[in-house]
Every structure is written in structure tokens, then in C-alpha cells.
Design a protein around this motif. Structure first.
Motif, mmCIF file in Angstrom:
data_model
loop_
_atom_site.group_PDB
_atom_site.id
_atom_site.type_symbol
_atom_site.label_atom_id
_atom_site.label_comp_id
_atom_site.label_asym_id
_atom_site.label_seq_id
_atom_site.Cartn_x
_atom_site.Cartn_y
_atom_site.Cartn_z
ATOM 1 N N MET A 1 -2.563 -16.772 -5.670
ATOM 2 C CA MET A 1 -2.190 -17.022 -4.306
ATOM 3 C C MET A 1 -1.100 -16.053 -3.843
ATOM 4 O O MET A 1 -1.155 -15.579 -2.738
ATOM 5 N N ASP A 4 -2.536 -12.913 -2.749
ATOM 6 C CA ASP A 4 -3.237 -13.001 -1.473
ATOM 7 C C ASP A 4 -2.275 -12.931 -0.299
ATOM 8 O O ASP A 4 -2.627 -12.445 0.765
ATOM 9 N N PHE A 39 -2.985 -19.086 4.648
ATOM 10 C CA PHE A 39 -3.754 -19.129 3.409
ATOM 11 C C PHE A 39 -4.065 -20.580 3.046
ATOM 12 O O PHE A 39 -5.200 -20.929 2.728
ATOM 13 N N GLN A 43 -7.861 -22.116 3.037
ATOM 14 C CA GLN A 43 -8.449 -22.673 1.815
ATOM 15 C C GLN A 43 -8.802 -24.145 1.991
ATOM 16 O O GLN A 43 -9.843 -24.602 1.514
ATOM 17 N N PRO A 127 -10.558 -11.844 7.296
ATOM 18 C CA PRO A 127 -10.851 -12.423 5.978
ATOM 19 C C PRO A 127 -12.325 -12.287 5.575
ATOM 20 O O PRO A 127 -12.632 -12.130 4.391
ATOM 21 N N THR A 130 -12.715 -8.773 4.419
ATOM 22 C CA THR A 130 -12.065 -8.666 3.114
ATOM 23 C C THR A 130 -12.950 -9.265 2.030
ATOM 24 O O THR A 130 -13.089 -8.703 0.942
ATOM 25 N N LYS A 131 -13.571 -10.400 2.335
ATOM 26 C CA LYS A 131 -14.466 -11.034 1.363
ATOM 27 C C LYS A 131 -15.661 -10.133 1.074
ATOM 28 O O LYS A 131 -16.081 -9.997 -0.081
ATOM 29 N N THR A 134 -14.423 -7.414 -1.213
ATOM 30 C CA THR A 134 -14.204 -7.956 -2.556
ATOM 31 C C THR A 134 -15.530 -8.155 -3.279
ATOM 32 O O THR A 134 -15.648 -7.874 -4.476
#
Length: 165
Positions: A1, A4, A39, A43, A127, A130-131, A134
């Protein structure tokens, strides 16, 4: 975390985003707190929606095939996930978490300059991008690691034989 949140807070602090929070220690603390809260919200929202929608948010590598096929699979994985029945479904949890956390942040603690629908759409999409990035790394990293970082055994020269008559 921490990995992140901290890099994003540092990046925002260096570029003075948002500018209303200044460039001193308090400005960094505001940015770090904002990133942590977003964050946590993202989540939490993702987990709730994914549970209700029966999503499996783990990335599954293709591991073989052409570059474009594998890259397409990785990028697609940011918005399409497996469901618990073995099929595929829209990643409602990831999408809701990304945009929902920004919507809450812009209305509750972000400065007035960031409080617009356009900013929610812009920053909520980050995000998901970014995902996708990744996922591309997850797809290709094992191959790159095997190719560039695995030690190959040294080949030994064939034994020489001498002919003695």
C-alpha cells in the motif's frame, strides 16, 4: 500500500498538484493523506462491487502468442475480468473504485479547482490506465526475466583427444 500511495504523493508534490495545497511540509501531508484516503476508498468500493458482481480481479497471463495478442489481452484485463462461473464480465468493481474514489475526493476534500465532473472523469481514468500498464508488465516480465536475467550454464569445450601411435 505504501508503494501505491507514496510515489503518487511525491509526484503530485513535485508538480505542486493541486496548487492550493502549497509546496511546504503541510502541502505534502495533505497530498499524502488525500492519496491514502483515495486508495482506501478505491479498494473498499472495488471489493464491495466485485463481491456482489462475483468478479475475480486477478490477472491471468496468456504467456504465449504474438505481441499484439498478448498486449491486447493485458489492456483488456483492466476492464474485463473473469467471473466466478468461468466466463468474463465487465470489471464493475475496478471501474467503480477508480471513478468513485475520485468523485468522493473531489466533493469532500479536494480544492475547489478540482471539483468538476471533468476532473473526476480525467483522474478516475488514471487507475484504469495504470492497471492496464501493470497487466502488460505481468504479461511480459516473466519472459524478459527468463531471457535477460537467468544465468545460462557455461558450455564446456569438447574433450580433446591426442592420437599416440
Amino acid at each position: 500500500m505504501v508503494f501505491d500511495v507514496l510515489p503518487v504523493a511525491l509526484w503530485d508534490h513535485v508538480r505542486k498538484f493541486p496548487k492550493e495545497w502549497g509546496s511546504d511540509g503541510q502541502g505534502f501531508a495533505d497530498r499524502l493523506g488525500s492519496e491514502y484516503a483515495q486508495f482506501f476508498l478505491s479498494q473498499s468500493i472495488q471489493l464491495a462491487f466485485s463481491a456482489v458482481h462475483k468478479e475475480d480481479t486477478r490477472y491471468s497471463r496468456v504467456g504465449q502468442g504474438g505481441f499484439f495478442k498478448r498486449t491486447g489481452h493485458a489492456v483488456r484485463g483492466a476492464v474485463i475480468v473473469s467471473n466466478t462461473h468461468g466466463g468474463e464480465t465487465l470489471a464493475v468493481g475496478s471501474i467503480a473504485g477508480a471513478f468513485g474514489s475520485w468523485a468522493i475526493a473531489t466533493q469532500w476534500w479536494e480544492p475547489r479547482s478540482e471539483q468538476s465532473f471533468g476532473h473526476v472523469m480525467l483522474w478516475g481514468g488514471v487507475p484504469l490506465l495504470t492497471k492496464a500498464g501493470t497487466n502488460v508488465l505481468r504479461e511480459f516480465w516473466p519472459d524478459a526475466k527468463r531471457k535477460f536475467f537467468t544465468r545460462q550454464p557455461k558450455s564446456t569445450p569438447p574433450p580433446t583427444t591426442h592420437f599416440n601411435p
